[in-house]
Design a protein around this motif. Structure first.
Motif, PDB file in Angstrom:
ATOM      1  N   GLN A 138       0.829  -1.201   0.000  1.00 38.89           N
ATOM      2  CA  GLN A 138       0.000   0.000   0.000  1.00 38.89           C
ATOM      3  C   GLN A 138       0.863   1.250   0.000  1.00 38.89           C
ATOM      4  OE1 GLN A 138      -3.184   0.321   2.857  1.00 38.89           O
ATOM      5  NE2 GLN A 138      -3.566  -1.885   2.861  1.00 38.89           N
ATOM      6  N   ILE A 139       0.316   2.296  -0.620  1.00 35.45           N
ATOM      7  CA  ILE A 139       0.915   3.619  -0.589  1.00 35.45           C
ATOM      8  C   ILE A 139      -0.214   4.635  -0.625  1.00 35.45           C
ATOM      9  CG2 ILE A 139       1.194   3.676  -3.107  1.00 35.45           C
ATOM     10  CD1 ILE A 139       3.692   5.418  -2.652  1.00 35.45           C
ATOM     11  N   GLY A 140      -0.093   5.696   0.158  1.00 37.18           N
ATOM     12  CA  GLY A 140      -1.177   6.675   0.163  1.00 37.18           C
ATOM     13  C   GLY A 140      -0.905   7.852   1.068  1.00 37.18           C
ATOM     14  N   PRO A 141      -1.698   8.923   0.913  1.00 37.96           N
ATOM     15  CA  PRO A 141      -1.525  10.134   1.708  1.00 37.96           C
ATOM     16  C   PRO A 141      -2.207  10.006   3.068  1.00 37.96           C
ATOM     17  CG  PRO A 141      -3.311  10.441   0.170  1.00 37.96           C
ATOM     18  CD  PRO A 141      -2.768   9.068  -0.103  1.00 37.96           C
ATOM     19  N   ASN A 142      -1.828  10.888   3.976  1.00 35.49           N
ATOM     20  CA  ASN A 142      -2.480  10.978   5.280  1.00 35.49           C
ATOM     21  C   ASN A 142      -2.549  12.427   5.718  1.00 35.49           C
ATOM     22  OD1 ASN A 142       0.012  11.616   6.974  1.00 35.49           O
ATOM     23  ND2 ASN A 142       0.621   9.643   6.101  1.00 35.49           N
ATOM     24  N   VAL A 143      -3.506  12.724   6.562  1.00 35.78           N
ATOM     25  CA  VAL A 143      -3.685  14.068   7.096  1.00 35.78           C
ATOM     26  C   VAL A 143      -4.145  13.955   8.538  1.00 35.78           C
ATOM     27  CG1 VAL A 143      -6.080  14.239   6.303  1.00 35.78           C
ATOM     28  CG2 VAL A 143      -4.765  16.327   6.698  1.00 35.78           C
ATOM     29  N   GLY A 144      -3.746  14.890   9.366  1.00 33.93           N
ATOM     30  CA  GLY A 144      -4.119  14.810  10.773  1.00 33.93           C
ATOM     31  C   GLY A 144      -3.970  16.139  11.480  1.00 33.93           C
ATOM     32  N   TYR A 145      -4.204  16.090  12.784  1.00 37.01           N
ATOM     33  CA  TYR A 145      -4.094  17.282  13.625  1.00 37.01           C
ATOM     34  C   TYR A 145      -3.506  16.865  14.974  1.00 37.01           C
ATOM     35  CZ  TYR A 145      -5.246  21.494  16.258  1.00 37.01           C
ATOM     36  OH  TYR A 145      -5.170  22.618  17.024  1.00 37.01           O
ATOM     37  N   ALA A 146      -2.640  17.707  15.499  1.00 37.43           N
ATOM     38  CA  ALA A 146      -2.030  17.474  16.805  1.00 37.43           C
ATOM     39  C   ALA A 146      -2.124  18.747  17.638  1.00 37.43           C
ATOM     40  CB  ALA A 146      -0.573  17.047  16.654  1.00 37.43           C
ATOM     41  N   THR A 187      -0.337  16.067  25.101  1.00 36.64           N
ATOM     42  CA  THR A 187      -0.359  16.142  23.641  1.00 36.64           C
ATOM     43  C   THR A 187      -1.211  15.016  23.074  1.00 36.64           C
ATOM     44  OG1 THR A 187       1.849  17.130  23.570  1.00 36.64           O
ATOM     45  CG2 THR A 187       1.032  16.120  21.536  1.00 36.64           C
ATOM     46  N   ALA A 188      -2.114  15.357  22.167  1.00 30.17           N
ATOM     47  CA  ALA A 188      -2.953  14.373  21.483  1.00 30.17           C
ATOM     48  C   ALA A 188      -2.859  14.609  19.989  1.00 30.17           C
ATOM     49  CB  ALA A 188      -4.402  14.477  21.947  1.00 30.17           C
ATOM     50  N   SER A 189      -2.735  13.510  19.247  1.00 32.76           N
ATOM     51  CA  SER A 189      -2.597  13.598  17.794  1.00 32.76           C
ATOM     52  C   SER A 189      -3.370  12.462  17.146  1.00 32.76           C
ATOM     53  CB  SER A 189      -1.111  13.516  17.397  1.00 32.76           C
ATOM     54  OG  SER A 189      -0.972  13.380  15.997  1.00 32.76           O
ATOM     55  N   ILE A 190      -4.053  12.766  16.064  1.00 34.36           N
ATOM     56  CA  ILE A 190      -4.782  11.749  15.314  1.00 34.36           C
ATOM     57  C   ILE A 190      -4.512  11.960  13.826  1.00 34.36           C
ATOM     58  CG2 ILE A 190      -6.873  13.153  15.334  1.00 34.36           C
ATOM     59  CD1 ILE A 190      -6.681   9.283  15.255  1.00 34.36           C
ATOM     60  N   THR A 191      -4.175  10.892  13.155  1.00 38.04           N
ATOM     61  CA  THR A 191      -3.902  10.930  11.723  1.00 38.04           C
ATOM     62  C   THR A 191      -4.729   9.865  11.027  1.00 38.04           C
ATOM     63  OG1 THR A 191      -1.653  11.778  11.978  1.00 38.04           O
ATOM     64  CG2 THR A 191      -2.151  10.603   9.946  1.00 38.04           C
ATOM     65  N   PRO A 245      -3.088   7.195  15.824  1.00 37.20           N
ATOM     66  CA  PRO A 245      -3.206   8.099  16.966  1.00 37.20           C
ATOM     67  C   PRO A 245      -1.938   8.110  17.822  1.00 37.20           C
ATOM     68  CG  PRO A 245      -4.374   6.070  17.407  1.00 37.20           C
ATOM     69  CD  PRO A 245      -3.834   5.948  16.015  1.00 37.20           C
ATOM     70  N   ARG A 246      -1.709   9.237  18.479  1.00 40.01           N
ATOM     71  CA  ARG A 246      -0.570   9.411  19.382  1.00 40.01           C
ATOM     72  C   ARG A 246      -1.012  10.182  20.613  1.00 40.01           C
ATOM     73  NH1 ARG A 246       3.092  11.021  14.752  1.00 40.01           N
ATOM     74  NH2 ARG A 246       4.557   9.299  14.455  1.00 40.01           N
ATOM     75  N   GLY A 247      -0.310   9.971  21.720  1.00 45.02           N
ATOM     76  CA  GLY A 247      -0.590  10.735  22.925  1.00 45.02           C
ATOM     77  C   GLY A 247       0.624  10.787  23.823  1.00 45.02           C
ATOM     78  N   SER A 248       0.755  11.882  24.581  1.00 44.34           N
ATOM     79  CA  SER A 248       1.880  12.036  25.490  1.00 44.34           C
ATOM     80  C   SER A 248       1.472  12.919  26.657  1.00 44.34           C
ATOM     81  CB  SER A 248       3.089  12.647  24.760  1.00 44.34           C
ATOM     82  OG  SER A 248       4.192  12.784  25.634  1.00 44.34           O
ATOM     83  N   LEU A 249       1.949  12.565  27.853  1.00 40.09           N
ATOM     84  CA  LEU A 249       1.620  13.309  29.073  1.00 40.09           C
ATOM     85  C   LEU A 249       2.848  13.333  29.957  1.00 40.09           C
ATOM     86  CD1 LEU A 249      -0.510  14.619  31.043  1.00 40.09           C
ATOM     87  CD2 LEU A 249      -0.917  12.300  31.886  1.00 40.09           C
ATOM     88  N   TRP A 285      15.093  18.209  34.390  1.00 37.71           N
ATOM     89  CA  TRP A 285      14.654  16.813  34.304  1.00 37.71           C
ATOM     90  C   TRP A 285      13.285  16.728  33.657  1.00 37.71           C
ATOM     91  CZ3 TRP A 285      10.291  15.379  37.152  1.00 37.71           C
ATOM     92  CH2 TRP A 285       9.905  16.272  38.153  1.00 37.71           C
ATOM     93  N   THR A 286      13.003  15.561  33.084  1.00 37.66           N
ATOM     94  CA  THR A 286      11.767  15.302  32.366  1.00 37.66           C
ATOM     95  C   THR A 286      11.228  13.938  32.762  1.00 37.66           C
ATOM     96  OG1 THR A 286      12.430  16.623  30.437  1.00 37.66           O
ATOM     97  CG2 THR A 286      10.743  14.942  30.083  1.00 37.66           C
ATOM     98  N   VAL A 287       9.924  13.851  32.952  1.00 35.02           N
ATOM     99  CA  VAL A 287       9.265  12.567  33.180  1.00 35.02           C
ATOM    100  C   VAL A 287       7.993  12.555  32.342  1.00 35.02           C
ATOM    101  CG1 VAL A 287       8.058  13.454  35.230  1.00 35.02           C
ATOM    102  CG2 VAL A 287       8.310  10.980  34.891  1.00 35.02           C
ATOM    103  N   GLY A 288       7.743  11.446  31.652  1.00 29.43           N
ATOM    104  CA  GLY A 288       6.583  11.405  30.768  1.00 29.43           C
ATOM    105  C   GLY A 288       6.228   9.999  30.348  1.00 29.43           C
ATOM    106  N   VAL A 289       5.034   9.864  29.823  1.00 36.99           N
ATOM    107  CA  VAL A 289       4.557   8.607  29.252  1.00 36.99           C
ATOM    108  C   VAL A 289       3.942   8.934  27.894  1.00 36.99           C
ATOM    109  CG1 VAL A 289       2.359   8.834  30.496  1.00 36.99           C
ATOM    110  CG2 VAL A 289       3.033   6.618  29.558  1.00 36.99           C
ATOM    111  N   SER A 290       4.249   8.118  26.895  1.00 32.43           N
ATOM    112  CA  SER A 290       3.736   8.359  25.548  1.00 32.43           C
ATOM    113  C   SER A 290       3.293   7.047  24.931  1.00 32.43           C
ATOM    114  CB  SER A 290       4.807   9.017  24.671  1.00 32.43           C
ATOM    115  OG  SER A 290       5.938   8.178  24.536  1.00 32.43           O
ATOM    116  N   ALA A 291       2.354   7.130  24.005  1.00 35.57           N
ATOM    117  CA  ALA A 291       1.834   5.957  23.312  1.00 35.57           C
ATOM    118  C   ALA A 291       1.600   6.305  21.851  1.00 35.57           C
ATOM    119  CB  ALA A 291       0.538   5.480  23.957  1.00 35.57           C
ATOM    120  N   GLN A 292       1.909   5.345  20.976  1.00 34.35           N
ATOM    121  CA  GLN A 292       1.680   5.502  19.553  1.00 34.35           C
ATOM    122  C   GLN A 292       1.099   4.203  19.010  1.00 34.35           C
ATOM    123  OE1 GLN A 292       4.821   7.734  17.420  1.00 34.35           O
ATOM    124  NE2 GLN A 292       6.045   7.506  19.274  1.00 34.35           N
TER     125      GLN A 292
END
Length: 217
Positions: A109-117, A129-133, A155-159, A166-173
């Protein structure tokens, strides 16, 4: 193998995944587990996106922690993805229906994508941070060797907290790629990554220590 590069104006993701052995539950009996050690799935993909509002929104602050976004802001994003999927088994891929009796499937497969974050900044250094493509993949080889369009979702998310030292965080993709439709059966491959990060920045000027020219007396 998964890797995700985040830059000021664009981001790039590459995934090489190869799995053997799966299990599923029977619909009639939730306690029954069917083991499929013969089931083999490969999925390779690469996709990139351009971040339009890159002067106010930063992927780097939420996922790679190389920047700090001090105010809430979001951005449209658009790009292109390339995907390869392969499913094989010693018996039918579709449990409970020997009539389909398909033991191998390959898809390009090949194709375009569009999203917002969007990143929401609160208490000055904390963020969410929340992102959906969403995209469409043009399949050039599938069950009936016809050109078809299949949807993709990323979808993506980070908190976390991104301070000066220093930095502490959790992210999911997550990625969801539809690859086939045979009669009333739909097939998709879902994969993702969950990451916990704790970083402390050492007060060392590496550039000054190793690269500064020394004056000779």
């Amino acid at each position: 193998f998964q890797t995700h590069w985040f830059f000021s104006k664009f981001q790039l993701s590459v995934s090489l995944q190869d799995y053997t052995g799966f299990y599923t539950k029977e619909e009639e009996n939730e306690n029954a587990i069917i083991i499929r050690p013969d089931l083999h799935i490969k999925q390779y993909y690469a996709f990139g996106q351009y971040v339009f509002n890159n002067k106010k929104f930063s992927y780097m602050s939420a996922f790679s922690y190389d920047q700090q976004q001090l105010r809430s802001a979001g951005s449209l994003q658009a790009g292109l993805g390339i995907y390869y999927s392969e499913i094989s088994a010693d018996s039918s891929l579709y449990l409970g229906d020997s009539g389909k009796n398909r033991m191998y499937y390959k898809d390009y497969q090949i194709g375009p994508n569009v999203g917002y974050a969007h990143t929401f900044v609160f208490w000055r250094r904390c963020y969410f941070t929340a992102s959906i493509t969403a995209g469409l993949g043009l399949s050039v080889k599938n069950t009936d060797n016809k050109f078809r369009l299949f949807p993709t979702f990323l979808p993506r998310g980070s908190l976390g907290y991104n301070g000066s030292n220093w930095t502490v965080g959790v992210s999911a993709q997550v990625s969801r790629l539809s690859i086939a439709k045979i009669n009333d059966s739909r097939t998709s491959i879902n994969s993702g990554i969950l990451q916990f990060t704790f970083t402390y920045r050492l007060p060392l000027d590496i550039k000054r220590i190793f690269f500064q020219n020394k004056k000779l007396n």
